[in-house]
Design an enzyme around this catalytic site. Sequence first.
Site, PDB file in Angstrom:
ATOM      1  N   TYR A 162       0.691  -1.909   0.013  1.00 36.22           N
ATOM      2  CA  TYR A 162      -0.013   0.419  -0.311  1.00 36.22           C
ATOM      3  C   TYR A 162       0.664   1.321  -0.040  1.00 36.22           C
ATOM      4  O   TYR A 162       0.509   2.506  -0.546  1.00 36.22           O
ATOM      5  CB  TYR A 162      -1.283   0.754   1.141  1.00 36.22           C
ATOM      6  N   LYS A 166       1.018   4.505  -3.066  1.00 37.53           N
ATOM      7  CA  LYS A 166       0.713   5.273  -2.863  1.00 37.53           C
ATOM      8  C   LYS A 166       2.244   6.330  -2.321  1.00 37.53           C
ATOM      9  O   LYS A 166       1.692   7.792  -2.969  1.00 37.53           O
ATOM     10  CB  LYS A 166       0.369   5.753  -1.522  1.00 37.53           C
TER      11      LYS A 166
END
Length: 267
Positions: A162, A166
Amino acid sequence: MSRDPVDGGAASNGPVAVVTGAASGIGRATATALAVRGHRVALLDRDGPGASALARALTDQGTDARAYVCDVTDTADVEAAVSDVGRRWGRIDAVAACAGIEVLGDVASLSDQAWNRALDVNAGGVLRLARATVPFLVETRGAFVAVASDAGVTGAQGYAAYAASKHAVVGLVRCMALDHGPAGVRSNVVCPAFVETPMAERIFADSDPGERDFYRRAVPLGRFARPEEVASAIVHLLSAEASYSNGMVYRVDGGSTAGYYVGNAAG
Ligand code: NAD
Protein backbone atom coordinates in the site's frame (compact mmCIF):
# COMPACT_ATOMS: atom_id res chain seq x y z
CA MET A 1 -9.62 33.96 -19.61
CA SER A 2 -10.14 30.42 -18.37
CA ARG A 3 -13.20 29.71 -16.31
CA ASP A 4 -12.84 28.90 -12.62
CA PRO A 5 -12.99 25.11 -12.67
CA VAL A 6 -14.84 25.00 -9.36
CA ASP A 7 -16.86 28.12 -8.85
CA GLY A 8 -18.31 28.91 -12.25
CA GLY A 9 -21.64 28.34 -13.83
CA ALA A 10 -25.06 26.84 -13.29
CA ALA A 11 -25.70 23.09 -13.31
CA SER A 12 -26.75 23.01 -16.97
CA ASN A 13 -23.58 24.58 -18.36
CA GLY A 14 -21.18 24.58 -15.42
CA PRO A 15 -17.72 23.10 -15.28
CA VAL A 16 -17.39 19.34 -15.50
CA ALA A 17 -15.72 17.11 -12.93
CA VAL A 18 -14.69 13.47 -13.14
CA VAL A 19 -14.33 11.60 -9.83
CA THR A 20 -13.22 7.99 -9.35
CA GLY A 21 -14.10 6.05 -6.23
CA ALA A 22 -17.22 8.20 -6.17
CA ALA A 23 -19.51 5.59 -4.61
CA SER A 24 -17.96 5.75 -1.14
CA GLY A 25 -15.93 7.65 1.41
CA ILE A 26 -13.62 10.41 0.18
CA GLY A 27 -14.69 10.11 -3.47
CA ARG A 28 -18.35 10.39 -2.56
CA ALA A 29 -17.70 13.44 -0.37
CA THR A 30 -15.59 15.03 -3.12
CA ALA A 31 -18.22 14.50 -5.82
CA THR A 32 -20.87 15.93 -3.50
CA ALA A 33 -18.74 18.99 -2.68
CA LEU A 34 -18.01 19.61 -6.36
CA ALA A 35 -21.73 19.38 -7.15
CA VAL A 36 -22.48 21.92 -4.44
CA ARG A 37 -19.91 24.22 -6.09
CA GLY A 38 -21.74 24.08 -9.44
CA HIS A 39 -20.09 21.20 -11.23
CA ARG A 40 -21.65 18.66 -13.47
CA VAL A 41 -20.18 15.43 -12.11
CA ALA A 42 -19.24 12.09 -13.64
CA LEU A 43 -19.16 9.43 -10.93
CA LEU A 44 -16.83 6.56 -11.80
CA ASP A 45 -16.69 3.46 -9.60
CA ARG A 46 -16.57 -0.30 -9.93
CA ASP A 47 -19.54 -0.23 -7.52
CA GLY A 48 -22.28 0.60 -10.03
CA PRO A 49 -25.23 0.62 -7.61
CA GLY A 50 -23.32 2.89 -5.20
CA ALA A 51 -22.39 5.35 -7.95
CA SER A 52 -25.95 5.29 -9.32
CA ALA A 53 -27.43 5.97 -5.89
CA LEU A 54 -25.25 9.07 -5.53
CA ALA A 55 -26.08 10.18 -9.09
CA ARG A 56 -29.80 9.97 -8.25
CA ALA A 57 -29.35 11.89 -5.00
CA LEU A 58 -27.34 14.65 -6.71
CA THR A 59 -29.78 14.82 -9.62
CA ASP A 60 -32.65 15.25 -7.16
CA GLN A 61 -30.75 18.24 -5.77
CA GLY A 62 -30.48 19.79 -9.25
CA THR A 63 -27.01 18.63 -10.30
CA ASP A 64 -26.31 17.15 -13.70
CA ALA A 65 -24.73 13.89 -12.49
CA ARG A 66 -24.03 10.62 -14.25
CA ALA A 67 -22.74 7.29 -12.93
CA TYR A 68 -20.29 5.09 -14.81
CA VAL A 69 -19.47 1.51 -13.88
CA CYS A 70 -15.72 1.70 -14.25
CA ASP A 71 -12.88 -0.41 -12.91
CA VAL A 72 -9.76 1.77 -12.84
CA THR A 73 -7.58 -1.27 -13.55
CA ASP A 74 -9.29 -1.62 -16.93
CA THR A 75 -7.94 0.82 -19.51
CA ALA A 76 -10.92 0.32 -21.82
CA ASP A 77 -13.37 1.05 -18.98
CA VAL A 78 -11.62 4.30 -18.05
CA GLU A 79 -11.29 5.46 -21.64
CA ALA A 80 -14.92 4.64 -22.44
CA ALA A 81 -16.20 6.57 -19.42
CA VAL A 82 -14.01 9.62 -20.07
CA SER A 83 -14.88 9.63 -23.79
CA ASP A 84 -18.57 9.54 -22.94
CA VAL A 85 -18.15 12.47 -20.55
CA GLY A 86 -16.38 14.40 -23.32
CA ARG A 87 -19.10 13.59 -25.86
CA ARG A 88 -21.95 14.36 -23.48
CA TRP A 89 -20.67 17.53 -21.82
CA GLY A 90 -17.91 18.70 -24.19
CA ARG A 91 -15.33 19.55 -21.57
CA ILE A 92 -13.57 18.35 -18.41
CA ASP A 93 -12.32 20.94 -15.92
CA ALA A 94 -11.54 19.06 -12.73
CA VAL A 95 -10.46 15.48 -12.07
CA ALA A 96 -10.24 13.74 -8.69
CA ALA A 97 -8.64 10.29 -8.52
CA CYS A 98 -10.00 8.85 -5.28
CA ALA A 99 -10.43 5.14 -6.09
CA GLY A 100 -8.16 2.97 -3.98
CA ILE A 101 -7.91 -0.21 -1.96
CA GLU A 102 -6.19 -1.21 1.25
CA VAL A 103 -3.64 -4.02 1.01
CA LEU A 104 -2.05 -5.13 4.28
CA GLY A 105 1.10 -7.12 4.90
CA ASP A 106 4.87 -6.82 5.30
CA VAL A 107 7.25 -8.06 2.62
CA ALA A 108 7.57 -11.44 4.29
CA SER A 109 3.87 -12.09 3.87
CA LEU A 110 2.99 -10.24 0.66
CA SER A 111 2.07 -12.37 -2.35
CA ASP A 112 2.94 -11.22 -5.86
CA GLN A 113 -0.79 -11.04 -6.46
CA ALA A 114 -1.41 -8.66 -3.53
CA TRP A 115 1.56 -6.49 -4.55
CA ASN A 116 0.40 -6.30 -8.17
CA ARG A 117 -3.17 -5.56 -7.14
CA ALA A 118 -2.09 -2.67 -4.86
CA LEU A 119 0.05 -1.13 -7.58
CA ASP A 120 -2.52 -1.74 -10.31
CA VAL A 121 -5.48 -0.16 -8.51
CA ASN A 122 -3.81 2.58 -6.48
CA ALA A 123 -1.09 3.77 -8.88
CA GLY A 124 -2.15 2.30 -12.23
CA GLY A 125 -5.67 3.64 -11.68
CA VAL A 126 -4.32 7.17 -11.33
CA LEU A 127 -2.20 6.76 -14.46
CA ARG A 128 -5.14 5.51 -16.54
CA LEU A 129 -7.38 8.34 -15.39
CA ALA A 130 -4.67 10.95 -15.98
CA ARG A 131 -3.86 9.61 -19.44
CA ALA A 132 -7.51 9.77 -20.48
CA THR A 133 -8.28 13.19 -18.98
CA VAL A 134 -5.15 15.30 -19.50
CA PRO A 135 -6.04 16.11 -23.15
CA PHE A 136 -9.35 17.56 -21.90
CA LEU A 137 -7.63 19.43 -19.06
CA VAL A 138 -5.23 21.02 -21.54
CA GLU A 139 -8.27 22.44 -23.38
CA THR A 140 -9.78 23.94 -20.20
CA ARG A 141 -6.51 24.68 -18.35
CA GLY A 142 -8.04 22.46 -15.70
CA ALA A 143 -6.74 20.67 -12.63
CA PHE A 144 -6.03 17.13 -11.45
CA VAL A 145 -5.87 15.87 -7.86
CA ALA A 146 -4.99 12.34 -6.75
CA VAL A 147 -5.55 10.98 -3.28
CA ALA A 148 -2.44 9.23 -1.96
CA SER A 149 -2.00 8.79 1.80
CA ASP A 150 0.25 9.59 4.73
CA ALA A 151 1.73 6.25 3.61
CA GLY A 152 2.72 8.07 0.41
CA VAL A 153 5.20 10.25 2.33
CA THR A 154 6.25 8.02 5.24
CA GLY A 155 6.53 4.29 5.78
CA ALA A 156 3.60 2.48 7.36
CA GLN A 157 4.19 -0.63 9.44
CA GLY A 158 2.44 -3.61 7.88
CA TYR A 159 1.43 -1.78 4.70
CA ALA A 160 4.42 -2.45 2.40
CA ALA A 161 2.51 -2.69 -0.90
CA TYR A 162 0.00 0.00 0.00
CA ALA A 163 2.77 2.44 0.98
CA ALA A 164 4.75 1.63 -2.16
CA SER A 165 1.66 2.24 -4.30
CA LYS A 166 0.98 5.57 -2.59
CA HIS A 167 4.63 6.69 -2.94
CA ALA A 168 4.17 5.88 -6.64
CA VAL A 169 1.12 8.16 -6.77
CA VAL A 170 3.13 11.03 -5.25
CA GLY A 171 5.92 10.55 -7.81
CA LEU A 172 3.48 10.25 -10.69
CA VAL A 173 1.62 13.43 -9.80
CA ARG A 174 4.85 15.39 -9.28
CA CYS A 175 5.88 14.39 -12.81
CA MET A 176 2.48 15.44 -14.14
CA ALA A 177 3.05 18.87 -12.58
CA LEU A 178 6.31 19.18 -14.53
CA ASP A 179 5.06 17.63 -17.77
CA HIS A 180 1.68 19.36 -18.04
CA GLY A 181 2.12 22.53 -15.96
CA PRO A 182 3.44 24.36 -19.05
CA ALA A 183 0.10 23.66 -20.75
CA GLY A 184 -1.74 25.22 -17.81
CA VAL A 185 -2.78 21.95 -16.16
CA ARG A 186 -2.20 21.90 -12.40
CA SER A 187 -1.60 18.52 -10.73
CA ASN A 188 -1.50 18.00 -6.98
CA VAL A 189 -1.73 15.15 -4.50
CA VAL A 190 -3.58 14.97 -1.19
CA CYS A 191 -2.23 12.76 1.61
CA PRO A 192 -4.72 11.99 4.38
CA ALA A 193 -4.03 9.92 7.49
CA PHE A 194 -6.96 7.82 8.76
CA VAL A 195 -10.33 9.05 7.57
CA GLU A 196 -13.69 7.81 8.86
CA THR A 197 -14.74 5.83 5.78
CA PRO A 198 -15.68 2.22 5.02
CA MET A 199 -11.98 1.58 4.19
CA ALA A 200 -10.87 2.54 7.68
CA GLU A 201 -13.74 0.51 9.17
CA ARG A 202 -12.57 -2.58 7.25
CA ILE A 203 -8.97 -2.08 8.38
CA PHE A 204 -9.88 -1.70 12.04
CA ALA A 205 -12.38 -4.56 11.93
CA ASP A 206 -9.47 -6.85 10.96
CA SER A 207 -6.83 -5.38 13.26
CA ASP A 208 -5.81 -5.99 16.87
CA PRO A 209 -8.06 -4.46 19.51
CA GLY A 210 -6.62 -1.11 20.53
CA GLU A 211 -5.09 -0.31 17.14
CA ARG A 212 -7.79 2.22 16.25
CA ASP A 213 -7.16 4.01 19.53
CA PHE A 214 -3.37 3.90 19.03
CA TYR A 215 -3.65 5.62 15.65
CA ARG A 216 -6.17 8.13 16.93
CA ARG A 217 -3.85 9.11 19.78
CA ALA A 218 -1.00 9.57 17.27
CA VAL A 219 -2.87 12.48 15.68
CA PRO A 220 -2.11 15.84 17.34
CA LEU A 221 -5.67 16.97 16.63
CA GLY A 222 -6.83 13.89 18.57
CA ARG A 223 -9.28 12.47 16.05
CA PHE A 224 -9.51 10.98 12.58
CA ALA A 225 -10.62 13.10 9.62
CA ARG A 226 -14.13 13.20 8.27
CA PRO A 227 -14.31 12.50 4.52
CA GLU A 228 -15.70 16.02 3.98
CA GLU A 229 -12.49 17.50 5.43
CA VAL A 230 -10.39 15.69 2.82
CA ALA A 231 -12.90 16.59 0.11
CA SER A 232 -12.61 20.29 0.94
CA ALA A 233 -8.81 20.12 0.45
CA ILE A 234 -9.33 18.40 -2.91
CA VAL A 235 -11.94 20.96 -3.99
CA HIS A 236 -9.63 23.79 -2.97
CA LEU A 237 -6.76 22.40 -5.07
CA LEU A 238 -9.13 21.97 -8.03
CA SER A 239 -10.35 25.55 -7.73
CA ALA A 240 -8.93 28.81 -9.07
CA GLU A 241 -8.22 29.71 -5.44
CA ALA A 242 -5.24 27.33 -5.80
CA SER A 243 -4.15 28.83 -9.13
CA TYR A 244 -0.44 28.74 -8.20
CA SER A 245 -0.43 25.30 -6.54
CA ASN A 246 1.16 22.70 -8.80
CA GLY A 247 3.07 19.56 -7.81
CA MET A 248 2.10 20.08 -4.20
CA VAL A 249 1.90 17.24 -1.68
CA TYR A 250 -0.88 18.43 0.60
CA ARG A 251 -1.00 16.54 3.90
CA VAL A 252 -4.48 16.49 5.41
CA ASP A 253 -3.51 14.44 8.43
CA GLY A 254 -4.18 16.47 11.57
CA GLY A 255 -0.41 16.90 11.99
CA SER A 256 0.32 13.19 12.32
CA THR A 257 3.30 13.29 9.91
CA ALA A 258 4.62 16.64 11.21
CA GLY A 259 7.11 14.91 13.54
CA TYR A 260 7.32 12.57 16.54
CA TYR A 261 4.28 13.13 18.71
CA VAL A 262 4.04 11.77 22.25
CA GLY A 263 1.47 14.21 23.67
CA ASN A 264 -1.48 11.82 23.43
CA ALA A 265 0.48 8.62 24.09
CA ALA A 266 -1.07 8.09 27.49
CA GLY A 267 -4.56 8.57 26.04
P1 NAD B 1 -13.64 3.55 0.43
O1 NAD B 1 -13.36 2.08 0.43
O2 NAD B 1 -14.67 4.10 1.32
O3 NAD B 1 -13.94 4.04 -1.06
C1 NAD B 1 -13.12 3.64 -2.12
C2 NAD B 1 -13.97 3.61 -3.40
O4 NAD B 1 -13.09 3.22 -4.46
C3 NAD B 1 -15.10 2.59 -3.34
O5 NAD B 1 -16.30 3.16 -3.80
C4 NAD B 1 -14.63 1.47 -4.26
O6 NAD B 1 -15.70 0.79 -4.91
C5 NAD B 1 -13.77 2.25 -5.24
N1 NAD B 1 -12.81 1.39 -5.91
C6 NAD B 1 -11.94 0.51 -5.34
N2 NAD B 1 -11.26 -0.14 -6.29
C7 NAD B 1 -11.71 0.32 -7.48
C8 NAD B 1 -11.41 0.01 -8.82
N3 NAD B 1 -10.51 -0.93 -9.15
N4 NAD B 1 -12.04 0.70 -9.80
C9 NAD B 1 -12.97 1.65 -9.50
N5 NAD B 1 -13.32 1.96 -8.25
C10 NAD B 1 -12.69 1.30 -7.24
O7 NAD B 1 -12.22 4.23 0.74
P2 NAD B 1 -11.82 5.74 1.09
O8 NAD B 1 -11.35 5.74 2.47
O9 NAD B 1 -12.85 6.69 0.64
O10 NAD B 1 -10.51 5.85 0.17
C11 NAD B 1 -10.42 6.77 -0.89
C12 NAD B 1 -8.94 7.01 -1.17
O11 NAD B 1 -8.33 7.57 -0.02
C13 NAD B 1 -8.15 5.73 -1.46
O12 NAD B 1 -7.23 5.96 -2.49
C14 NAD B 1 -7.44 5.45 -0.16
O13 NAD B 1 -6.25 4.70 -0.35
C15 NAD B 1 -7.17 6.85 0.32
N6 NAD B 1 -6.94 6.98 1.75
C16 NAD B 1 -7.89 6.57 2.65
C17 NAD B 1 -7.63 6.70 4.01
C18 NAD B 1 -8.62 6.27 5.05
O14 NAD B 1 -8.26 6.19 6.24
N7 NAD B 1 -9.87 6.01 4.73
C19 NAD B 1 -6.42 7.25 4.44
C20 NAD B 1 -5.48 7.66 3.49
C21 NAD B 1 -5.75 7.53 2.15
